[in-house]
Design a protein around this motif. Structure first.
Motif, PDB file in Angstrom:
ATOM      1  N   PRO A   1      -0.597  -3.249   4.645  1.00  0.00           N
ATOM      2  CA  PRO A   1      -1.155  -2.458   3.532  1.00  0.00           C
ATOM      3  C   PRO A   1      -0.171  -2.304   2.381  1.00  0.00           C
ATOM      4  O   PRO A   1      -0.564  -2.352   1.210  1.00  0.00           O
ATOM      5  N   HIS A   2       1.114  -2.116   2.711  1.00  0.00           N
ATOM      6  CA  HIS A   2       2.140  -1.989   1.673  1.00  0.00           C
ATOM      7  C   HIS A   2       2.213  -3.270   0.844  1.00  0.00           C
ATOM      8  O   HIS A   2       2.310  -3.215  -0.388  1.00  0.00           O
ATOM      9  N   ALA A   3       2.140  -4.421   1.513  1.00  0.00           N
ATOM     10  CA  ALA A   3       2.176  -5.697   0.796  1.00  0.00           C
ATOM     11  C   ALA A   3       0.965  -5.859  -0.110  1.00  0.00           C
ATOM     12  O   ALA A   3       1.066  -6.392  -1.226  1.00  0.00           O
ATOM     13  N   ILE A   4      -0.200  -5.399   0.352  1.00  0.00           N
ATOM     14  CA  ILE A   4      -1.422  -5.474  -0.465  1.00  0.00           C
ATOM     15  C   ILE A   4      -1.269  -4.636  -1.729  1.00  0.00           C
ATOM     16  O   ILE A   4      -1.589  -5.077  -2.843  1.00  0.00           O
ATOM     17  N   VAL A   5      -0.764  -3.405  -1.571  1.00  0.00           N
ATOM     18  CA  VAL A   5      -0.583  -2.527  -2.725  1.00  0.00           C
ATOM     19  C   VAL A   5       0.464  -3.102  -3.671  1.00  0.00           C
ATOM     20  O   VAL A   5       0.283  -3.101  -4.901  1.00  0.00           O
ATOM     21  N   THR A   6       1.564  -3.615  -3.123  1.00  0.00           N
ATOM     22  CA  THR A   6       2.637  -4.161  -3.953  1.00  0.00           C
ATOM     23  C   THR A   6       2.142  -5.320  -4.803  1.00  0.00           C
ATOM     24  O   THR A   6       2.402  -5.386  -6.014  1.00  0.00           O
TER      25      THR A   6
END
Length: 248
Positions: A202-207
């Motif tokens: 999820p962090h990678a998606i937001v980034t």
């Protein structure tokens, strides 16, 4: 009363128990923006000289990390409270004729709605506080919503093992914070380790949504895989608590 009406009644009761607590509502509105600013300012103090393996500026990645942390921590605490309140209340509802699937649906729907609300607040805070315009706000919201759902379900699991508001909340906040360290990529931790962190994908998606303005499709399947795993664990934990009469 039909199944739909009983399920809606359960959702409304759970939602009212959340909304009528002013402090909780204030946290929902204030914590995401505060967390984004603290992480952004804190990380912005480090010189951007290539020490951190991140895309975008360190301050921006710090703000993204703050948004993911606030979403996960808040949703996790809400899931915890749902589990704690379910331990005896839902057992009594089951005795009154509510079926297990109706109770599970009502509790999980409440967690999903709360996670979505937290994600909306965090996304709006990111849009306002990040220096550059966000190219893909819907993708950012999607990543935050997955992070919130994962931790909302994790809160249910923690609530079944540690049914205490203070201790459970502290544990979830610590887990979300440590998870974010692995997920952020700030310290160059090997991918073989970070991919197992619930918030990593999820962090990678937001980034990617914030920095590049696109959807990180390669991270969707792993993120949804984590979500499915915690959904199964939370269903098992919830069902056990209801069937055991709410005893730890």
């Amino acid at each position: 009363m039909s199944t739909v009406h009983r399920t809606l009644a359960g959702i409304q009761a759970s939602t009212r128990s959340f909304v009528r607590e002013p402090f909780t509502v204030v946290l929902l509105v204030v914590l995401p923006a505060l967390s984004i600013q603290i992480y952004g300012i804190g990380m912005g103090q480090f010189p951007d000289v290539g020490v951190f393996a991140v895309s975008g500026s360190v301050a921006t990645v710090g703000r993204i990390t703050g948004a993911v942390f606030a979403t996960g921590a808040l949703a996790g605490v809400l899931g915890l409270f749902q589990m704690i309140s379910a331990r005896h209340a839902d057992r009594r509802l089951a005795i009154c004729g509510f079926r297990g699937v109706e109770l599970v649906t009502a509790r999980f729907a409440t967690v999903a709605v709360a996670s979505a609300v937290v994600s909306v607040v965090a996304t709006l805070s990111l849009i306002v506080l990040v220096d550059d315009p966000i190219g893909a706000p819907l993708a950012a919201f999607g990543g935050l919503a997955i992070a919130g759902a994962i931790y909302g379900l994790l809160g249910i699991v923690v609530g079944s093992v540690l049914p205490r508001e203070l201790e459970g909340s502290l544990l979830l906040v610590i887990l979300a914070d440590v998870d974010n360290v692995f997920a952020s990529g700030l310290f160059g931790i090997e991918d073989s380790v970070t991919q197992f962190a619930p918030l990593a994908h999820p962090h990678a998606i937001v980034t990617q949504a914030v920095v590049e303005g696109s959807l990180a499709t390669e991270h969707l399947a792993p993120a949804l895989g984590h979500l499915s795993l915690f959904a199964l664990l939370s269903v098992a934990a919830y069902t056990y608590q209801i069937e055991s009469g709410g005893d730890a």
